[in-house]
Design an enzyme around this catalytic site. Structure first.
Site: not given
Ligand code: DX5
Ligand code: ZN
Length: 246
Positions: A36, A157, A190, A210
């Protein structure tokens, strides 16, 4: 139906120990890691840039899934494509494996040109991300050039936000567009994906995770989480397939 995959995002990992955090999931069988990139402009947060991507490329022979949450991504494509390297720089790539660069529809006034540019790099797939408020119909005219649609299921974000379930309705809208345009894409979700909502991810191909993978900034836990959650996803999709066949 090809296997749906969990794609760990290092956003919630220990940035002081990124190599070990990535190594842990790669050793556990992961073949795609989500990076990211945030610029402090399109989104308020700043994460890392092409130098970190380059460091990871030198350390791992797997494809990376680069999610550019940046303004004017077209101007930065060369930097990230060079950092990712070509297939010949990455001899460990397996058949059919490619890096992915994803840009946001909301910051691409010349989206067709941007996608075309991504596709000129060797071993590279072109992804387009849609914020929760951006409709799938905005991709109609360029759909045939896209390899992957990234559906944001949170506002971009930050990690650790709750999923916006209505955004999941876009999965079937993308599949309808596939029929209409006679062109297949990968669908990546995502944001807010957890073991407890995997059953709502329908037939999406790639599920970014994430905070649920990097839950306590410990590589061993990340590996165990990855294995557990991929197994759960496999079971859910297998059960779904059974229902379709019956
Ligand atoms: C958020 C990112 C994601 C993030 C997801 O803006 O694009 O890729 O890492 O995180 P989780 O899985 O914790 O929602
Ligand atoms: Zn992402």
């Amino acid at each position: 139906m090809s296997q749906a995959r969990i794609v760990p995002s290092i956003l919630s990992s220990d940035f002081g120990n990124i190599r070990e955090e990535v190594k842990a999931v790669v050793d556990a069988g992961c073949r795609l890691v989500h990076l990211d990139v945030m610029d402090g402009n399109f989104v308020p947060a700043i994460t890392f840039g092409h130098a970190t991507v380059s460091m990871l490329r030198e350390s791992f022979d797997i494809p990376f899934d680069v999610h550019l949450m940046v303004r004017d991504p077209e101007a930065k494509l060369d930097l990230f494509a060079n950092a990712l390297g070509s297939g010949s720089d990455s001899p460990g790539f397996r058949d059919g494996e490619d890096n992915i660069i994803t840009v946001h529809q909301e910051v691409c006034p010349h989206l067709h040109r941007t996608i075309e540019k991504i596709r000129t790099y060797p071993h590279m797939k072109a992804g387009v991300a849609l914020n929760p408020g951006t409709p799938v119909s905005s991709l109609e005219a360029v759909f045939k050039d896209i390899d992957m649609v990234l559906l944001m299921t949170v506002d971009p974000g930050a990690g650790g936000q709750p999923i916006i379930e209505d955004a999941l309705d876009k999965i079937s809208q993308v599949r309808e567009l596939e029929e209409k345009k006679d062109h297949k894409v990968l669908i990546e979700l995502d944001g807010g994906i957890k073991p407890g909502n995997l059953d709502k991810t329908r037939d999406a191909d790639l599920l970014v995770m994430g905070s649920a993978v990097y839950s306590d900034k410990n590589p061993e836990t990340a590996a165990a989480n990855f294995i557990k959650v991929q197994k759960k996803l496999d079971q859910i999709r297998l059960a779904l397939l059974g229902k379709c066949v019956r």
